[in-house]
Design a protein around this motif. Structure first.
Motif, PDB file in Angstrom:
ATOM      1  N   GLU A   1       0.848  -1.206   0.000  1.00  0.00           N
ATOM      2  CA  GLU A   1       0.000   0.000   0.000  1.00  0.00           C
ATOM      3  C   GLU A   1       0.877   1.247   0.000  1.00  0.00           C
ATOM      4  O   GLU A   1       0.631   2.187  -0.768  1.00  0.00           O
ATOM      5  CB  GLU A   1      -0.902   0.017   1.229  1.00  0.00           C
ATOM      6  N   GLN A   2       1.955   1.166   0.834  1.00  0.00           N
ATOM      7  CA  GLN A   2       2.854   2.329   0.915  1.00  0.00           C
ATOM      8  C   GLN A   2       3.521   2.578  -0.425  1.00  0.00           C
ATOM      9  O   GLN A   2       3.652   3.717  -0.886  1.00  0.00           O
ATOM     10  CB  GLN A   2       3.918   2.101   1.992  1.00  0.00           C
ATOM     11  N   GLN A   3       3.933   1.472  -1.049  1.00  0.00           N
ATOM     12  CA  GLN A   3       4.626   1.625  -2.328  1.00  0.00           C
ATOM     13  C   GLN A   3       3.680   2.162  -3.403  1.00  0.00           C
ATOM     14  O   GLN A   3       4.069   2.975  -4.244  1.00  0.00           O
ATOM     15  CB  GLN A   3       5.214   0.289  -2.768  1.00  0.00           C
ATOM     16  N   LEU A   4       2.443   1.694  -3.377  1.00  0.00           N
ATOM     17  CA  LEU A   4       1.471   2.155  -4.383  1.00  0.00           C
ATOM     18  C   LEU A   4       1.144   3.633  -4.206  1.00  0.00           C
ATOM     19  O   LEU A   4       0.840   4.330  -5.175  1.00  0.00           O
ATOM     20  CB  LEU A   4       0.186   1.328  -4.307  1.00  0.00           C
ATOM     21  N   ASN A   5       1.195   4.072  -2.937  1.00  0.00           N
ATOM     22  CA  ASN A   5       0.902   5.484  -2.686  1.00  0.00           C
ATOM     23  C   ASN A   5       2.142   6.369  -2.797  1.00  0.00           C
ATOM     24  O   ASN A   5       2.077   7.579  -2.563  1.00  0.00           O
ATOM     25  CB  ASN A   5       0.276   5.656  -1.290  1.00  0.00           C
ATOM     26  N   ASN A   6       3.280   5.730  -3.108  1.00  0.00           N
ATOM     27  CA  ASN A   6       4.525   6.481  -3.209  1.00  0.00           C
ATOM     28  C   ASN A   6       4.629   7.116  -4.607  1.00  0.00           C
ATOM     29  O   ASN A   6       4.608   6.401  -5.616  1.00  0.00           O
ATOM     30  CB  ASN A   6       5.692   5.512  -2.987  1.00  0.00           C
ATOM     31  N   PRO A   7       4.766   8.459  -4.677  1.00  0.00           N
ATOM     32  CA  PRO A   7       4.800   9.120  -5.992  1.00  0.00           C
ATOM     33  C   PRO A   7       6.000   8.702  -6.824  1.00  0.00           C
ATOM     34  O   PRO A   7       5.985   8.772  -8.042  1.00  0.00           O
ATOM     35  CB  PRO A   7       4.843  10.615  -5.636  1.00  0.00           C
ATOM     36  N   GLU A   8       7.054   8.154  -6.157  1.00  0.00           N
ATOM     37  CA  GLU A   8       8.230   7.729  -6.927  1.00  0.00           C
ATOM     38  C   GLU A   8       7.897   6.530  -7.807  1.00  0.00           C
ATOM     39  O   GLU A   8       8.425   6.343  -8.888  1.00  0.00           O
ATOM     40  CB  GLU A   8       9.344   7.335  -5.968  1.00  0.00           C
ATOM     41  N   PHE A   9       7.055   5.608  -7.265  1.00  0.00           N
ATOM     42  CA  PHE A   9       6.671   4.409  -8.027  1.00  0.00           C
ATOM     43  C   PHE A   9       5.531   4.696  -8.986  1.00  0.00           C
ATOM     44  O   PHE A   9       5.540   4.275 -10.125  1.00  0.00           O
ATOM     45  CB  PHE A   9       6.232   3.287  -7.066  1.00  0.00           C
ATOM     46  N   PHE A  10       4.504   5.333  -8.458  1.00  0.00           N
ATOM     47  CA  PHE A  10       3.342   5.645  -9.296  1.00  0.00           C
ATOM     48  C   PHE A  10       3.085   7.155  -9.285  1.00  0.00           C
ATOM     49  O   PHE A  10       2.698   7.698  -8.229  1.00  0.00           O
ATOM     50  CB  PHE A  10       2.087   4.924  -8.756  1.00  0.00           C
ATOM     51  N   PRO A  11       3.335   7.793 -10.390  1.00  0.00           N
ATOM     52  CA  PRO A  11       3.078   9.242 -10.440  1.00  0.00           C
ATOM     53  C   PRO A  11       1.613   9.514 -10.166  1.00  0.00           C
ATOM     54  O   PRO A  11       0.764   8.651 -10.448  1.00  0.00           O
ATOM     55  CB  PRO A  11       3.454   9.623 -11.888  1.00  0.00           C
TER      56      PRO A  11
END
Ligand code: ADP
Length: 342
Positions: free
Chosen positions: A48-58
């Motif tokens: 969830e954290q990674q999906l909400n991270n702008p680095e991974f998903f703009p």
């Protein structure tokens, strides 16, 4: 009785093993499922954290915060089911294995007890059989005498004499049985008692001398000058049994030799007679309780109950010794006691 007790014991073994195994399985299942739940929730959080991270998903690619499960809950349930299934199979295998092993083990545990009970039952059966003959004779003569209205004093006296014979036989038998039971109960002594051979032999010869004299038998000795590991009283008793037999089963005016010689760490003590001998068919059984060889060969053999040699064997073996016999019909018999030299 043996089989049902064996099954019961197997049941108890199984119960204990299965309680332990199932408890362990339950603990393992609980710990592992908790661990899986914990790892999955951590993984979910990380994803969830990674999906909400702008680095991974703009930001343009994101449709908002993810709240749906990223790990398939079906998979988690299947994982838990598989764990449960595997533990159940392991427990079933343990049940079968422990059942077979428990059954074998229960048999092994109970075997000595079975042997002892069988032995005791045989002993009781043999003893009752031996007791029945003199008791029946006693009862019959008493009943016949009581029924006889014209019983004379002389006849009554004869009956009493015959009764006394039977009572004497009963007394001899009960003494022998007591002696046998006494030796069976006694534990091998921890204290290593030693006996000077000549002391025991001389004492035994002194006891049987009157009996030997009544048949004009000559008893001679040729002894090793040393001691053996066996209490004096027990060694003397065994020698008395062997000498008593030698006298009983020897014709008049023959000789009996008691010889002892040292062989390595042992002493062999042999009692040899020139008596009637023992046939090869009787030889393997003469140390059995109540065994008597063919009585027709000897008029006096009815004196015994076939207990003497059984007592002698037990006594010698209690002292870590052995007793053996060699015999030739019509020539004589030799009993050899092998004891540890002191
Ligand atoms: P018993 O009291 O009948 O003599 P034992 O146990 O001492 O009982 O002996 C068993 C049997 O072994 C006897 O009945 C007898 O037939 C045989 N036996 C023992 N010793 C001798 C011997 N020295 N010579 C011949 N037969 C013997």
């Amino acid at each position: 009785m043996f089989n049902s007790t064996r099954l019961k014991l197997t049941g108890w073994y199984l119960l204990i093993i299965m309680v332990i195994s199932i408890s362990f399985s339950a603990v393992i299942y609980r710990v592992l499922t908790l661990e899986v739940d914990r790892l999955l929730s951590q993984q979910q959080l990380r994803l969830e954290q990674q999906l909400n991270n702008p680095e991974f998903f703009p930001p343009g690619m994101r449709g908002g915060r993810f709240s749906m499960p990223l790990i398939d809950p079906e998979l988690v349930i299947e994982l838990k089911n598989r764990l449960f299934f595997n533990l159940a199979i392991i427990n079933a295998l343990i049940l079968v294995g422990a059942g077979v092993l428990g059954y074998i083990l229960a048999g092994k545990t109970l075997r000595p007890i079975k042997v002892m009970i069988d032995e005791q039952n045989r002993f009781i059966a043999d003893a009752s059989h031996e007791l029945r003959t003199p008791i029946t004779a006693l009862k019959t003569t008493l009943e016949v005498s009581l029924r006889d209205k014209k019983l004379s004093l002389k006849e009554a006296r004869e009956t009493l004499v015959s009764n006394l014979d039977d009572v004497n036989r009963l007394q001899t038998l009960s003494n022998a049985l007591l002696e046998l039971a006494h030796y069976q109960q006694r534990q091998p002594s921890q204290k290593k008692e030693t006996t000077f051979l000549a002391t025991a032999v001389n004492e035994a010869v002194r006891v049987v001398k009157p009996l030997a004299a009544s048949k004009s038998l000559r008893i001679s000795t040729k002894l090793y000058d040393g001691s053996v590991y066996m209490p004096a009283k027990e060694l003397t008793d065994v020698l008395i049994i062997l000498l008593d037999n030698a006298i009983k089963y020897s014709p008049e005016k023959t000789a009996i030799l008691i010889a002892a010689y040292k062989h390595d760490s042992h002493v062999n003590l042999a009692v040899t007679d020139q008596g009637i001998g023992i046939s090869p068919t009787d030889l393997p059984h003469i140390f059995d309780r109540f065994y008597r060889a063919d009585t027709s060969r000897c008029t006096q053999s009815s004196d015994g109950y076939g207990l003497g040699l059984a007592i002698a064997k037990q006594t010698v073996e209690r002292n870590q010794g052995t007793i053996s016999v060699s015999s030739s019909v019509g020539t004589g018999t030799t009993f050899t006691i092998k004891l540890r030299s002191a």
